[in-house]
Motif scaffolding. Structure first.
Motif, PDB file in Angstrom:
ATOM      1  N   ARG A   1      14.972  45.720 -16.284  1.00  0.00           N
ATOM      2  CA  ARG A   1      13.724  45.449 -16.993  1.00  0.00           C
ATOM      3  C   ARG A   1      13.963  45.707 -18.467  1.00  0.00           C
ATOM      4  O   ARG A   1      14.472  46.763 -18.833  1.00  0.00           O
ATOM      5  N   LEU A   2      13.651  44.748 -19.307  1.00  0.00           N
ATOM      6  CA  LEU A   2      13.852  44.903 -20.745  1.00  0.00           C
ATOM      7  C   LEU A   2      12.505  45.029 -21.423  1.00  0.00           C
ATOM      8  O   LEU A   2      11.621  44.189 -21.219  1.00  0.00           O
ATOM      9  N   ARG A   3      12.372  46.100 -22.225  1.00  0.00           N
ATOM     10  CA  ARG A   3      11.072  46.355 -22.861  1.00  0.00           C
ATOM     11  C   ARG A   3      11.132  46.002 -24.336  1.00  0.00           C
ATOM     12  O   ARG A   3      12.194  45.952 -24.942  1.00  0.00           O
ATOM     13  N   ALA A   4       9.961  45.821 -24.913  1.00  0.00           N
ATOM     14  CA  ALA A   4       9.875  45.463 -26.334  1.00  0.00           C
ATOM     15  C   ALA A   4      10.461  46.584 -27.182  1.00  0.00           C
ATOM     16  O   ALA A   4      10.233  47.762 -26.911  1.00  0.00           O
ATOM     17  N   GLY A   5      11.226  46.219 -28.211  1.00  0.00           N
ATOM     18  CA  GLY A   5      11.763  47.194 -29.148  1.00  0.00           C
ATOM     19  C   GLY A   5      13.042  47.875 -28.710  1.00  0.00           C
ATOM     20  O   GLY A   5      13.569  48.717 -29.426  1.00  0.00           O
ATOM     21  N   GLU A   6      13.557  47.517 -27.539  1.00  0.00           N
ATOM     22  CA  GLU A   6      14.788  48.143 -27.063  1.00  0.00           C
ATOM     23  C   GLU A   6      16.016  47.425 -27.623  1.00  0.00           C
ATOM     24  O   GLU A   6      15.996  46.214 -27.809  1.00  0.00           O
ATOM     25  N   ILE A   7      17.093  48.179 -27.815  1.00  0.00           N
ATOM     26  CA  ILE A   7      18.392  47.556 -28.066  1.00  0.00           C
ATOM     27  C   ILE A   7      19.299  48.009 -26.930  1.00  0.00           C
ATOM     28  O   ILE A   7      19.599  49.194 -26.791  1.00  0.00           O
ATOM     29  N   VAL A   8      19.675  47.059 -26.086  1.00  0.00           N
ATOM     30  CA  VAL A   8      20.424  47.396 -24.879  1.00  0.00           C
ATOM     31  C   VAL A   8      21.858  46.924 -25.037  1.00  0.00           C
ATOM     32  O   VAL A   8      22.098  45.759 -25.360  1.00  0.00           O
ATOM     33  N   ALA A   9      22.804  47.816 -24.794  1.00  0.00           N
ATOM     34  CA  ALA A   9      24.211  47.413 -24.775  1.00  0.00           C
ATOM     35  C   ALA A   9      24.635  47.233 -23.328  1.00  0.00           C
ATOM     36  O   ALA A   9      24.336  48.075 -22.489  1.00  0.00           O
ATOM     37  N   ILE A  10      25.277  46.084 -23.055  1.00  0.00           N
ATOM     38  CA  ILE A  10      25.810  45.853 -21.710  1.00  0.00           C
ATOM     39  C   ILE A  10      27.313  46.027 -21.822  1.00  0.00           C
ATOM     40  O   ILE A  10      27.969  45.314 -22.592  1.00  0.00           O
ATOM     41  N   MET A  11      27.853  46.955 -21.085  1.00  0.00           N
ATOM     42  CA  MET A  11      29.295  47.173 -21.166  1.00  0.00           C
ATOM     43  C   MET A  11      29.921  47.008 -19.790  1.00  0.00           C
ATOM     44  O   MET A  11      29.243  47.016 -18.777  1.00  0.00           O
ATOM     45  N   GLY A  12      31.221  46.891 -19.780  1.00  0.00           N
ATOM     46  CA  GLY A  12      31.927  46.740 -18.515  1.00  0.00           C
ATOM     47  C   GLY A  12      33.222  46.013 -18.763  1.00  0.00           C
ATOM     48  O   GLY A  12      33.444  45.482 -19.845  1.00  0.00           O
ATOM     49  N   ARG A  13      34.059  45.985 -17.728  1.00  0.00           N
ATOM     50  CA  ARG A  13      35.367  45.348 -17.825  1.00  0.00           C
ATOM     51  C   ARG A  13      35.261  43.868 -18.186  1.00  0.00           C
ATOM     52  O   ARG A  13      34.200  43.255 -18.045  1.00  0.00           O
ATOM     53  N   ASN A  14      36.391  43.261 -18.565  1.00  0.00           N
ATOM     54  CA  ASN A  14      36.449  41.802 -18.699  1.00  0.00           C
ATOM     55  C   ASN A  14      36.146  41.203 -17.329  1.00  0.00           C
ATOM     56  O   ASN A  14      36.727  41.612 -16.331  1.00  0.00           O
ATOM     57  N   GLY A  15      35.221  40.251 -17.309  1.00  0.00           N
ATOM     58  CA  GLY A  15      34.935  39.587 -16.046  1.00  0.00           C
ATOM     59  C   GLY A  15      34.017  40.370 -15.122  1.00  0.00           C
ATOM     60  O   GLY A  15      33.921  40.059 -13.943  1.00  0.00           O
TER      61      GLY A  15
END
Lengths: 537, 383
Positions: free
Chosen positions: A314-328
């Motif tokens: 769930r993405l809320r207003a005003g958030e800065i979300v980093a998505i991390m993880g391996r290649n692929g």
């Protein structure tokens, strides 16, 4: 080993030479790191080593470049193939064959090595770069990190004495980058290989360098020991910034070196920890902020391969979300499903109350904007001006571009922009639509620190005015600096989801340098340290 | 055929020789039953021994192309064919053409005899296309390149690179369409198509340059130094050989020249050209990594094709009526036993050839077909 003697390289139609009177000597067995801003001429320098510039780029080269005693004026690149191995920025463009194993053998076939030698070296190279389990796979089905390693392996199999690498780790996740760098380090130490490498992610490589070659941007090139150059270089990794600020002598280049100095600072910070200050990454969106987008039990499948499995987000207003993880791991797929480029096999995606697959045209751009991995994909017009004119709000696009990349001639062709300027243009075009949800796929690849700072500032301002920003990235420093929340994905599953500070300090793989230096104090960036200790030192 | 046979790719040259022999056999007959058998054999072998590689899907495309060719052949016969007397099926309105176009007919009576003759010759084209399609589907083009003589290698690479340009351009096209969607613009309309085409073309050129640079820096086209005299000898050998081949070929087609003289000239030309090629080969320094082995399945595969073409040729000389059934008056074609057996023998590779290596490791992590659905490889590297 590599010798530049008063080299001046001028491209056709260029106002000023890309390299001006460069004299440089890299002795055998050194790992030399080329640093400089984007578009400063790093690639030109690297290409001049084996004569790709000017043979393939056009232009005039004055002076002399010799590698292992061979002059590039009398030896075309192919005659240098047994001494110099080159891996350019996008390895996909350099693949000649279909399969990993054939690609590794290709260069050796050209050199005319005997079949027994080729067999042995292919096995060695596969092991050295950890590719043996994908050896029979087609190259284009590999992840970016695997492709990069395959490209390096295919060059190493030729047993060159000099290796030239352009941004070898910028597309790799932290673990894969460490693997590649460890392999290089081993080659330099064990085989006396000479490496000349350009890399923006200094935090990954600067501690391995024996020499730093600084390309200034006006054609001048200087070189020196890492400690000397880093003391006042405009581009520096966080650990060096921390060291400069704390006046540690000699300047630490690695986390390990910095930790040995950091004892007193840690003690001071631990004492202060009872009164936490307002820190950059702590402006977590309140749980009752409006939901901007939502993934419910989303699964994405390509054939039998599951790219995302039952993801809830769930993405809320005003958030800065980093998505991390391996290649692929599924980061790009997650972003693509949020903008409707990838259809989900199961589950529900809602962006602003709509399924993004059903949106098109203005409806889509006003709901969600995305900058893809290669921002150049978004640009197809003849000039910067036309790109801005074609965006939703031309005047705003022009202004945004001017803020991000000041001083660019609007008549320039997007292809002639540097990597950072191209990203700025794509970003300006996308941002001008004013969508409440902005997705960025690996935005800092190839970006220098100043551009990165401007990008972070711009994104923070956007978030402060209520926009939601999702960044898929391998750049732990960016995540630490920018994101309020971090989501870690592995094999299509969400592994961790929480405030950035908790997530990145919990895992050494995702921890930024400052956090590693100061652990167990949970501070992520130099700015954090300054915020806690405003008047100290 | 045992289940334990290790998978390996059959030598691509063997596949091509087998397929070309089968195509040659098809060119010797107009008997629809035999042609049908040849198409069936090609399909059977493809189904049994093709790999999971992208080019393996090309057989279907060739069949579709064949069907189109057949339809065009029959329709043209009905519209423009020279009148053949016989049973009139229907009459098309005939257009009276001006005097200077005498001899060209448009419309008029369409006889079943004419249509059947067109059908037979169209079917022959389908069979030949099916054989070529089978070779395309079964033989790996890059492995085939390894069998090209060193002197011709650069030419071969140019062809293969040109062929790979198309899939990569398609991939790029997909990226651009997605980008247009992201910017809220439609991909339809003339200006959008024109811009997309420009972008795809520019991208393809850019990638070709990058590829050329990468290949050169990895030693592509390195040559062993030869003296000017040696180079001249090689060049003149090759050139005179090709000249002799040309003249010999012309003599063979020309009724006035004795076939023996033509054959001698051809043999001389071939010998000279091959010597030249052999000498040119010594200049190339290339070696081949893990060349495809030539073992008994390769020999059996090629032999099965050659037996088919030999039998067809012999039968066509001895008994032309069965190989080219009379269509005027219409007769039911008979199925000659010997050519049929030879055709069935040509299906031997379906069992004799080793099974194609399956890429289980590919499907385990990311299958090739996923790429069609998700063109940008998940983490592309900096441009």
């Amino acid at each position: 080993m590599i010798r530049f003697e008063s080299v001046t390289l001028t491209y056709p139609d260029a106002a000023a030479p890309a390299l001006r009177d460069v004299t440089l000597h890299i002795p055998e067995g050194e790992l030399a790191l080329v640093v400089g801003k984007t578009g400063s001429g790093k690639s030109s320098l690297l290409r001049a080593v084996n004569g790709l510039a000017p043979t393939f780029t056009g232009g005039v080269l004055d002076g002399r470049v010799t590698v292992a005693g061979r002059d590039t004026r009398t030896h075309p690149p192919r005659e240098l193939a047994d001494v110099v191995g080159v891996v350019l920025q996008d390895p996909r463009n350099g693949f000649v064959t279909e399969l990993v194993e054939d690609e590794i053998a290709y260069g050796m076939e050209s050199l005319g090595l005997s079949p027994e030698v080729m067999r042995r070296r292919v096995e060695e190279s596969l092991d050295l770069l950890g590719l043996s389990d994908v050896r029979h796979r087609p190259l284009r089905t590999l992840s970016g990190g695997q492709q990069q390693r395959a490209a390096i392996a295919s060059v190493l199999a030729q047993h060159p004495r000099v290796l030239v690498l352009d941004e070898p780790t910028s597309a790799l996740d932290p673990a894969a980058a460490e693997e590649v760098l460890a392999a290089l380090q081993r080659l330099v130490h064990d085989l006396g290989l000479t490496v000349l490498m350009a890399e923006h992610r200094l935090e990954r490589v600067v501690q391995f360098a024996d020499r730093i070659v600084h390309v200034h941007g006006d054609g001048r090139v200087s070189d020196g020991l890492p400690v000397q150059v880093m003391a006042d270089a405009p581009v520096a990794p966080p650990v060096v910034e921390l060291g400069r600020w704390a006046r540690w002598e000699p300047l630490p280049l690695s986390v390990r070196a910095a930790r040995r100095f950091a004892g007193p600072l840690r003690a001071t910070l631990t004492a202060l920890a009872e009164a936490p200050a307002e820190l950059s990454a702590d402006t977590v969106a309140s749980p009752d902020a409006a939901t901007v987008a939502e993934l419910k039990q989303v699964r994405v499948q390509y054939g039998s391969h599951v790219a995302l499995s039952e993801v809830d987000l769930r993405l809320r207003a005003g958030e800065i979300v980093a998505i991390m993880g391996r290649n692929g791991a599924g980061k790009s797929t997650l972003l693509r499903s949020l903008v409707g480029l990838t259809e989900t096999s199961a589950g529900r995606v809602r962006v602003g109350g709509h399924n993004p697959v059903d949106l098109a045209g203005r409806d889509l751009t006003s709901a969600v904007g995305m900058v893809p991995q290669d921002p150049g994909d978004l640009l197809w017009n003849e000039s910067v001006r036309q790109e801005c004119d074609e965006s939703v709000d031309p005047s705003q696009a022009r202004q945004l571009f001017g803020d991000l990349a000041p001083g660019v001639d609007p008549a320039m062709h997007p292809r002639d922009l540097s990597e950072g300027q191209r990203l700025a243009l794509a970003l300006a075009v996308v941002l001008s639509a004013g969508a409440p949800l902005l997705l960025l796929d690996e935005p800092t690849r190839g970006l220098d620190y100043p551009t990165k700072h401007r990008l972070v500032g711009l994104l923070r301002r956007r978030a402060a005015s209520g926009a939601t920003i999702v960044v898929a990235t391998h750049d732990v420093e960016l995540a630490a600096d920018l994101a309020t929340r971090t989501v870690v994905i592995a094999e299509g599953d969400i592994v961790t989801d929480g405030p950035t500070r908790d997530v990145v300090t919990a895992s050494p793989q995702f921890a930024p340098q400052v956090a590693k230096v100061l652990a167990p104090v949970q501070l992520l960036t130099v700015a954090d340290v300054l915020a806690v200790l405003p008047e100290a030192l | 055929m045992s289940a334990q046979r290790p998978a390996r790719a059959l030598h691509p040259v063997a596949w091509w020789l087998w397929a070309l022999a089968l195509a040659a056999a098809a060119s010797r007959t107009l008997n629809p039953l035999l042609l049908g058998a040849i198409i069936g054999v090609a399909a059977l072998v493809v189904a049994a021994r093709r790999s999971e590689a992208p080019w393996a899907a090309s057989f279907r495309a060739f069949l579709i192309l064949g069907t189109v060719v057949l339809a065009v052949r029959v329709i043209f016969e009905a519209l423009f064919g020279a009148p053949i007397p016989g049973t009139t099926l229907f009459t098309l309105p005939e257009v009276t053409l001006p005097q200077w176009m005498a001899g060209v007919r448009l419309g008029g009576d369409v006889t079943s005899e004419a249509l059947v003759a067109a059908l037979y010759s169209g079917l022959q084209l389908v069979a030949i296309l099916a054989c070529v399609g089978a070779a395309n589907a079964l033989a790996n083009p890059t492995r085939l390149l390894k069998s090209v003589p060193g002197a011709l290698y650069e030419v071969g690479v140019a062809v293969v690179v040109a062929l790979t340009l198309i899939p990569s351009a398609l991939m790029h096209l997909q990226l651009i369409r997605e980008a247009r969607r992201l910017r809220g613009q439609s991909s339809r309309g003339i200006s959008a198509v024109a811009r997309t085409a420009t972008a795809v073309l520019a991208g393809a050129l850019e990638r070709s340059l990058a590829l050329a640079a990468a290949m050169d820096s990895r030693g592509f086209g390195r040559l062993r130094p030869l003296s000017a005299w040696e180079r001249r000898v090689t060049a003149s050998l090759t050139l005179s050989g090709l000249m002799a081949l040309l003249v010999g070929g012309y003599a063979l087609l020309d009724a006035g020249t004795s076939p023996l003289a033509a054959a001698c000239l051809l043999a001389l030309g071939a010998a000279l050209a091959l010597t030249g090629l052999y000498r040119a080969n010594r200049r190339a320094v290339r070696t081949v990594y893990r060349p495809d082995p030539w073992r008994w399945p390769e020999t059996v595969t090629v032999a099965s094709g050659f037996i088919a073409v030999a039998v067809y040729t012999a039968v066509a000389v001895a008994d032309s009526a069965t190989m080219a059934p009379v269509t005027n008056p219409l007769t039911w074609p008979t199925l000659p036993l010997v050519p049929l057996l030879a055709t069935l023998l040509a299906a031997a590779p379906a069992w004799v050839a080793p099974p194609a290596p399956s890429s289980t490791s590919v499907s385990a992590s990311r299958p090739a077909d996923a790429l069609a659905a998700n063109p940008p490889v998940t983490e592309p590297v900096a441009a």
